[in-house]
Design a protein around this motif. Structure first.
Motif, PDB file in Angstrom:
ATOM      1  N   TRP A   1       0.809  -1.184   0.034  1.00 47.03           N
ATOM      2  CA  TRP A   1      -0.160  -0.033   0.013  1.00 47.03           C
ATOM      3  C   TRP A   1       0.886   0.943   0.171  1.00 47.03           C
ATOM      4  N   SER A   2       0.596   2.129  -1.031  1.00 44.13           N
ATOM      5  CA  SER A   2       1.323   3.369  -1.081  1.00 44.13           C
ATOM      6  C   SER A   2       0.844   4.298  -1.903  1.00 44.13           C
ATOM      7  N   GLY A   3       1.755   5.644  -2.068  1.00 42.55           N
ATOM      8  CA  GLY A   3       1.343   6.376  -3.095  1.00 42.55           C
ATOM      9  C   GLY A   3       1.466   5.724  -4.458  1.00 42.55           C
ATOM     10  N   ALA A   4       1.345   6.539  -5.462  1.00 48.71           N
ATOM     11  CA  ALA A   4       1.309   5.877  -6.861  1.00 48.71           C
ATOM     12  C   ALA A   4       2.785   5.333  -7.154  1.00 48.71           C
ATOM     13  N   PHE A   5       3.690   5.722  -6.766  1.00 49.61           N
ATOM     14  CA  PHE A   5       4.954   5.221  -7.094  1.00 49.61           C
ATOM     15  C   PHE A   5       5.720   4.557  -5.876  1.00 49.61           C
ATOM     16  N   GLY A   6       5.137   4.399  -4.983  1.00 48.39           N
ATOM     17  CA  GLY A   6       5.743   3.536  -3.690  1.00 48.39           C
ATOM     18  C   GLY A   6       6.655   4.435  -3.103  1.00 48.39           C
ATOM     19  N   ARG A   7       7.495   3.802  -2.088  1.00 49.27           N
ATOM     20  CA  ARG A   7       8.347   4.350  -1.163  1.00 49.27           C
ATOM     21  C   ARG A   7       9.984   3.673  -1.355  1.00 49.27           C
ATOM     22  N   GLU A   8      10.745   4.495  -0.935  1.00 49.79           N
ATOM     23  CA  GLU A   8      12.197   4.135  -1.060  1.00 49.79           C
ATOM     24  C   GLU A   8      12.487   3.778  -2.659  1.00 49.79           C
ATOM     25  N   MET A   9      13.090   2.656  -2.887  1.00 53.79           N
ATOM     26  CA  MET A   9      13.654   2.326  -4.312  1.00 53.79           C
ATOM     27  C   MET A   9      12.248   1.786  -5.152  1.00 53.79           C
ATOM     28  N   ALA A  10      11.091   1.771  -4.682  1.00 54.32           N
ATOM     29  CA  ALA A  10      10.139   1.282  -5.375  1.00 54.32           C
ATOM     30  C   ALA A  10       9.667   2.020  -6.597  1.00 54.32           C
ATOM     31  N   GLU A  11       9.896   3.473  -6.541  1.00 52.45           N
ATOM     32  CA  GLU A  11       9.657   4.244  -7.569  1.00 52.45           C
ATOM     33  C   GLU A  11      10.450   3.997  -8.971  1.00 52.45           C
ATOM     34  N   TYR A  12      11.707   3.409  -8.773  1.00 56.03           N
ATOM     35  CA  TYR A  12      12.394   3.010  -9.835  1.00 56.03           C
ATOM     36  C   TYR A  12      11.879   2.025 -10.671  1.00 56.03           C
ATOM     37  N   ILE A  13      10.919   1.207 -10.037  1.00 57.99           N
ATOM     38  CA  ILE A  13      10.390   0.108 -10.572  1.00 57.99           C
ATOM     39  C   ILE A  13       8.890   0.256 -11.132  1.00 57.99           C
ATOM     40  N   LEU A  14       8.052   0.896 -10.049  1.00 53.49           N
ATOM     41  CA  LEU A  14       6.661   1.218 -10.489  1.00 53.49           C
ATOM     42  C   LEU A  14       6.627   2.454 -11.509  1.00 53.49           C
ATOM     43  N   ARG A  15       7.327   3.535 -11.700  1.00 51.81           N
ATOM     44  CA  ARG A  15       7.265   4.339 -12.648  1.00 51.81           C
ATOM     45  C   ARG A  15       7.586   4.002 -14.159  1.00 51.81           C
ATOM     46  N   PRO A  16       8.592   3.130 -14.190  1.00 51.30           N
ATOM     47  CA  PRO A  16       8.551   2.480 -15.802  1.00 51.30           C
ATOM     48  C   PRO A  16       7.638   1.438 -16.121  1.00 51.30           C
ATOM     49  N   ALA A  17       7.035   0.608 -15.051  1.00 49.89           N
ATOM     50  CA  ALA A  17       5.949  -0.384 -15.034  1.00 49.89           C
ATOM     51  C   ALA A  17       4.878   0.368 -15.776  1.00 49.89           C
ATOM     52  N   ASN A  18       4.505   1.419 -15.039  1.00 51.05           N
ATOM     53  CA  ASN A  18       3.344   2.173 -15.366  1.00 51.05           C
ATOM     54  C   ASN A  18       3.404   2.962 -16.767  1.00 51.05           C
ATOM     55  N   ARG A  19       4.446   3.380 -17.279  1.00 45.34           N
ATOM     56  CA  ARG A  19       4.696   3.933 -18.584  1.00 45.34           C
ATOM     57  C   ARG A  19       4.807   2.735 -19.507  1.00 45.34           C
ATOM     58  N   MET A  20       5.031   1.463 -19.049  1.00 47.65           N
ATOM     59  CA  MET A  20       4.958   0.480 -20.241  1.00 47.65           C
ATOM     60  C   MET A  20       3.644  -0.220 -20.193  1.00 47.65           C
ATOM     61  N   ARG A  21       2.609   0.387 -19.565  1.00 51.86           N
ATOM     62  CA  ARG A  21       1.132   0.052 -19.345  1.00 51.86           C
ATOM     63  C   ARG A  21       1.261  -1.280 -18.780  1.00 51.86           C
ATOM     64  N   MET A  22       2.032  -1.656 -17.648  1.00 52.96           N
ATOM     65  CA  MET A  22       1.997  -2.908 -17.065  1.00 52.96           C
ATOM     66  C   MET A  22       1.076  -2.951 -15.764  1.00 52.96           C
ATOM     67  N   PRO A  23       0.039  -4.352 -15.915  1.00 57.85           N
ATOM     68  CA  PRO A  23      -0.480  -4.099 -14.518  1.00 57.85           C
ATOM     69  C   PRO A  23       0.447  -4.077 -13.273  1.00 57.85           C
ATOM     70  N   CYS A  24      -0.176  -3.141 -12.230  1.00 54.01           N
ATOM     71  CA  CYS A  24       0.741  -2.960 -11.102  1.00 54.01           C
ATOM     72  C   CYS A  24      -0.643  -3.084 -10.077  1.00 54.01           C
ATOM     73  N   VAL A  25      -0.216  -3.890  -9.065  1.00 51.70           N
ATOM     74  CA  VAL A  25      -1.176  -4.333  -8.059  1.00 51.70           C
ATOM     75  C   VAL A  25      -0.590  -3.785  -6.650  1.00 51.70           C
ATOM     76  N   SER A  26      -1.446  -3.204  -5.814  1.00 50.20           N
ATOM     77  CA  SER A  26      -1.307  -2.521  -4.462  1.00 50.20           C
ATOM     78  C   SER A  26      -1.547  -3.649  -3.408  1.00 50.20           C
TER      79      SER A  26
END
Length: 216
Positions: free
Chosen positions: A108-133
């Motif tokens: 559970w987090s904001g749109a792009f997570g915390r700590e190093m999660a952003e470096y994964i969630l941001r490009p995953a979203n750009r690639m239109r990849m399913p992301c689950v919280s």
């Protein structure tokens, strides 16, 4: 290469709740990876169990090096944010593509997570990849005064926090109806929320965890 799912783990609580989901996912026929985006918990008995059952630990030394060694020296703040984006869209994208990741699951987090999660969630979203919280713990409160942010915002502005940016997730999993109500009132779309309970209390996992605790 076979399509894979990547689970992001940040805290001890994430491991406590998300480990059962990873274990179950191992039997899905996909390659299952997990990655620590905060501290490393490789010595945890549940992590060792995951590795023994077929989950793969994914690490990225360049991301860790940047986040813990370089990032803190980037000032002013906007320079750090620009660097974060560049790292996300270069190294993060490369990591996802190289390992054929097609689904990302995070806490559970904001749109792009915390700590190093952003470096994964941001490009995953750009690639239109399913992301689950995914949640951890269990919701037991019966009013909105659950933390200082909630109380102060309500007292000063008669408002609740706005979580609408979290609609960027493909699905936002909650444990029960109370959690569903809480997040609906804070802007998360009804179509995004899924009630799946708490895996901490899954009977199947309890029996496994209990056995592991006795062994360890």
């Amino acid at each position: 290469m076979q399509k894979a799912t990547l689970f992001l783990l940040r805290t001890y609580n994430d491991i406590d709740h998300i480990t059962p989901v990873i274990w179950k996912a191992v039997g899905s026929g996909r390659h299952i990876y997990f990655m620590f985006v905060g501290l490393s918990y490789l010595d945890d008995y549940r992590i060792r169990f995951l590795i023994d059952t077929g989950a793969r630990h994914l690490s990225c030394p360049p991301l860790t090096w940047y986040h813990h060694r370089i990032r803190k020296w980037l000032v002013p703040y906007f320079c750090r944010r620009i660097a974060d984006r560049l790292i996300s869209y270069t190294i993060g994208t490369f990591l996802l593509k190289r390992n054929s990741i097609r689904v990302v699951a995070s806490e559970w987090s904001g749109a792009f997570g915390r700590e190093m999660a952003e470096y994964i969630l941001r490009p995953a979203n750009r690639m239109r990849m399913p992301c689950v919280s995914l949640p951890h713990g269990y919701i037991i409160w019966k009013n909105n005064e659950i933390n200082e942010l909630e109380v102060n915002l309500w007292k000063t502005k008669r408002k609740r926090p706005d979580f609408s940016e979290r609609n960027i997730f493909s699905a936002y999993v909650v444990q029960n109806d109370e959690a569903r109500r809480y997040y609906l009132e804070r802007g998360i779309s009804r179509e995004k929320i899924r009630i799946l309970g708490s895996t901490r209390f899954c009977r199947e996992w309890f029996l496994i965890n209990n056995k592991l605790l006795k062994t360890n």
